[in-house]
Structure formats: structure tokens, C-alpha cells
Design an enzyme around this catalytic site. Structure first.
Site, PDB file in Angstrom:
ATOM      1  N   SER A 191       1.045  -1.284  -0.051  1.00 55.51           N
ATOM      2  CA  SER A 191      -0.105   0.440   0.083  1.00 55.51           C
ATOM      3  C   SER A 191       0.616   1.218  -0.481  1.00 55.51           C
ATOM      4  O   SER A 191       2.090   0.992   0.197  1.00 55.51           O
ATOM      5  CB  SER A 191      -1.164  -0.176   1.419  1.00 55.51           C
ATOM      6  OG  SER A 191      -1.984  -1.110   1.379  1.00 55.51           O
TER       7      SER A 191
HETATM    8  N1  SAH Z   1      -0.608  -4.981   4.055  1.00 57.65           N
HETATM    9  C1  SAH Z   1      -0.153  -5.035   3.013  1.00 57.65           C
HETATM   10  C2  SAH Z   1      -0.540  -4.864   1.799  1.00 57.65           C
HETATM   11  C3  SAH Z   1      -1.402  -6.349   0.671  1.00 57.65           C
HETATM   12  S1  SAH Z   1      -1.948  -6.092  -0.681  1.00 57.65           S
HETATM   13  C4  SAH Z   1       0.950  -5.020   2.881  1.00 57.65           C
HETATM   14  O1  SAH Z   1       1.630  -4.214   3.966  1.00 57.65           O
HETATM   15  O2  SAH Z   1       2.045  -4.849   2.051  1.00 57.65           O
HETATM   16  C5  SAH Z   1      -3.076  -6.815  -0.245  1.00 57.65           C
HETATM   17  C6  SAH Z   1      -2.827  -8.530   0.090  1.00 57.65           C
HETATM   18  O3  SAH Z   1      -4.338  -8.941   0.298  1.00 57.65           O
HETATM   19  C7  SAH Z   1      -2.681  -9.521  -0.910  1.00 57.65           C
HETATM   20  O4  SAH Z   1      -1.357  -9.951  -0.799  1.00 57.65           O
HETATM   21  C8  SAH Z   1      -4.224 -10.184  -1.336  1.00 57.65           C
HETATM   22  O5  SAH Z   1      -3.499 -12.005  -1.761  1.00 57.65           O
HETATM   23  C9  SAH Z   1      -4.578 -10.395   0.107  1.00 57.65           C
HETATM   24  N2  SAH Z   1      -6.217 -10.658  -0.037  1.00 57.65           N
HETATM   25  C10 SAH Z   1      -6.881 -10.646  -0.796  1.00 57.65           C
HETATM   26  N3  SAH Z   1      -8.052 -11.538  -0.025  1.00 57.65           N
HETATM   27  C11 SAH Z   1      -7.724 -12.112   1.021  1.00 57.65           C
HETATM   28  C12 SAH Z   1      -8.287 -12.922   1.744  1.00 57.65           C
HETATM   29  N4  SAH Z   1     -10.067 -13.168   1.333  1.00 57.65           N
HETATM   30  N5  SAH Z   1      -7.805 -13.116   3.208  1.00 57.65           N
HETATM   31  C13 SAH Z   1      -6.746 -13.349   2.790  1.00 57.65           C
HETATM   32  N6  SAH Z   1      -5.649 -12.295   2.042  1.00 57.65           N
HETATM   33  C14 SAH Z   1      -6.460 -11.683   0.937  1.00 57.65           C
END
Ligand code: SAH
Length: 222
Positions: free
Chosen positions: A69
Site C-alpha cells: 500500500s
Molecule cells: N498489507 C499489505 C498490502 C496488502 S495488498 C502490505 O503491507 O504489503 C492486499 C493483500 O490482501 C494481497 O496480498 C492479497 O493476496 C490479500 N488478500 C486478498 N483477499 C484476501 C482474503 N480473502 N484473505 C486474506 N488475504 C487476502
């Protein structure tokens, strides 16, 4: 990301200070958030060929179609969580692990779920390499929450949720806060829910942000 602890140089430190200053100027007031972001070297979460992008206030691809993010977004969500030392925090969407490290630096006990196995494996190992042994990583579907360790004081969803899952609200303690970007279109509305009793909630909407989608179930391995 590597298996050895990367190096935080004087130059990266300087760039990070500038980034934090700009985030402060954009309106983030919680000093604990800013201090944690100044401590965690964001370039550690980038492949070495892209280090120069780590201190721009922008999201960046981390592979597997996912992104780390934008720093301002991390700061904004974290500020809304009103973290206190010892808070049990559930994060949905581990991704690179950066957000989890910010929470850990603030003294939170972090539980984080990722649905993509490859990313889960890579990030779990990397967090140990960095010395964040208190962050507990889980491979699973965030729509189900993580009942085994509930209730949580705080919850943060870092992917775009089409709606607010009831299960997450069930696993939040009374008085707890959920921060979640809600919406299926191009942008999502950052939303906070405070659980005021077992059956009542206070909902507040904030600005528009852009996240990758929160998808159902664990990802199928290709
Ligand atoms: N917090 C992260 C950014 C996340 S991007 C950081 O600091 O880098 C969003 C993430 O959510 C992705 O890796 C994606 O695979 C995950 N995601 C999407 N849907 C999800 C779900 N239902 N359960 C767990 N993870 C999920």
C-alpha cells in the site's frame, strides 16, 4: 526480499525522514504511527532492483498481482486503529508484511492472514529474518477471520472488501475497532466500525482509497 537481513543505509534513512515529513504534512497526527514508519525501512520490502521507489508516497507491485500500500494509506489506516501497546490486532491481507511490521513496532500483537500461498511463505520467512518474531502469520481466507485467537481489539483489512463481513464483527471485542476499505468500484470508502455492544456498531466513513480486491477463499496454486 532476501534470506539475509537487508541493509538500512544513511541515504535510505534520509529518504525515509523526508517521506514521513510529507505524510505528516498530509495530515497524519499520531506520533506513534509516524515514529513506527520512520523505524521500518520500507525498501526492505522491495526487490533490490526497485529500491529507489521505496520512499515515494505511492503503492508498488510486490508480485503475484499484489501491491504494498501507499505509505500515506498505511499511515491513515493505522491512525484510525488508535493502537495501544498490547492490542491484539488482526490484519487481513499480509502482502509484503510492511503494515504488520508497523503495527508490531507500535507494540501491537499482530495476527495476519494471507490467501496466496507463495506470498504467505515468502513473507512469513522474511518477517523472521527481520526479527519480527511476534507477528503470527496465517495462510487462509480473511472472510472467515481467525476464530482461534479471537476476540481482537482491532482489525485492519488491507484489500477492497465488497461488504463488511459479519464474521469479522463477531470476532471483534466490544469496544474494538475495525478499519476496512469498502466498495467494489475503482475506489473504496475507508470505513471504521466501533463495536459498541455485542449487537450494536458505530459506523463512520472517511475518504476514498484504492486497494486490490479482497477475494474469496484461498488462492488456487497454479
Ligand atoms: N498489507 C499489505 C498490502 C496488502 S495488498 C502490505 O503491507 O504489503 C492486499 C493483500 O490482501 C494481497 O496480498 C492479497 O493476496 C490479500 N488478500 C486478498 N483477499 C484476501 C482474503 N480473502 N484473505 C486474506 N488475504 C487476502
Amino acid at each position: 526480499m532476501t534470506n539475509t537481513r537487508p541493509i538500512d543505509s544513511y541515504r535510505h534513512n534520509g529518504l525515509r525522514k523526508l517521506l514521513i515529513r510529507s505524510i505528516r504534512e498530509k495530515g497524519i497526527l499520531d506520533e506513534n504511527v509516524l515514529t513506527a514508519m520512520e523505524k521500518v525501512p520500507r525498501h526492505f520490502f522491495f526487490d533490490s532492483s526497485f529500491l529507489e521507489y521505496a520512499y515515494e508516497d505511492k503503492p508498488f507491485p510486490i508480485g503475484a498481482g499484489q501491491t504494498i500500500s501507499q505509505p500515506y494509506t498505511v499511515a491513515y489506516q493505522t491512525e484510525l486503529l488508535r493502537i495501544e501497546k498490547g492490542d491484539r490486532v488482526l490484519e487481513i491481507g499480509t502482502g509484503s508484511g510492511y503494515q504488520a511490521c508497523i503495527l508490531a513496532e507500535m507494540g501491537a500483537r499482530v495476527f495476519t492472514i494471507e490467501r496466496q500461498k507463495t506470498l504467505f511463505d515468502k513473507t512469513s520467512k522474511f518477517l523472521i529474518t527481520l526479527g519480527y518474531n511476534t507477528i503470527k502469520t496465517f495462510y487462509g481466507d480473511g472472510y472467515k477471520g481467525l476464530k482461534a485467537f479471537a476476540p481482537y481489539d482491532k482489525m485492519i483489512v488491507t484489500a477492497a472488501a465488497p461488504y463488511i463481513p459479519d464474521i469479522l464483527l463477531d470476532q471483534l471485542r466490544v469496544g474494538g475497532i475495525l478499519v476496512i476499505p469498502v466498495g467494489e468500484s475503482d475506489t473504496q470508502i475507508m470505513t471504521t466500525i466501533i463495536k459498541t455492544s455485542v449487537i450494536s456498531f458505530d459506523k463512520k466513513e472517511h475518504g476514498a482509497f484504492r486497494f486490490v480486491p479482497m477475494l474469496c477463499d484461498r488462492a488456487k496454486e497454479k
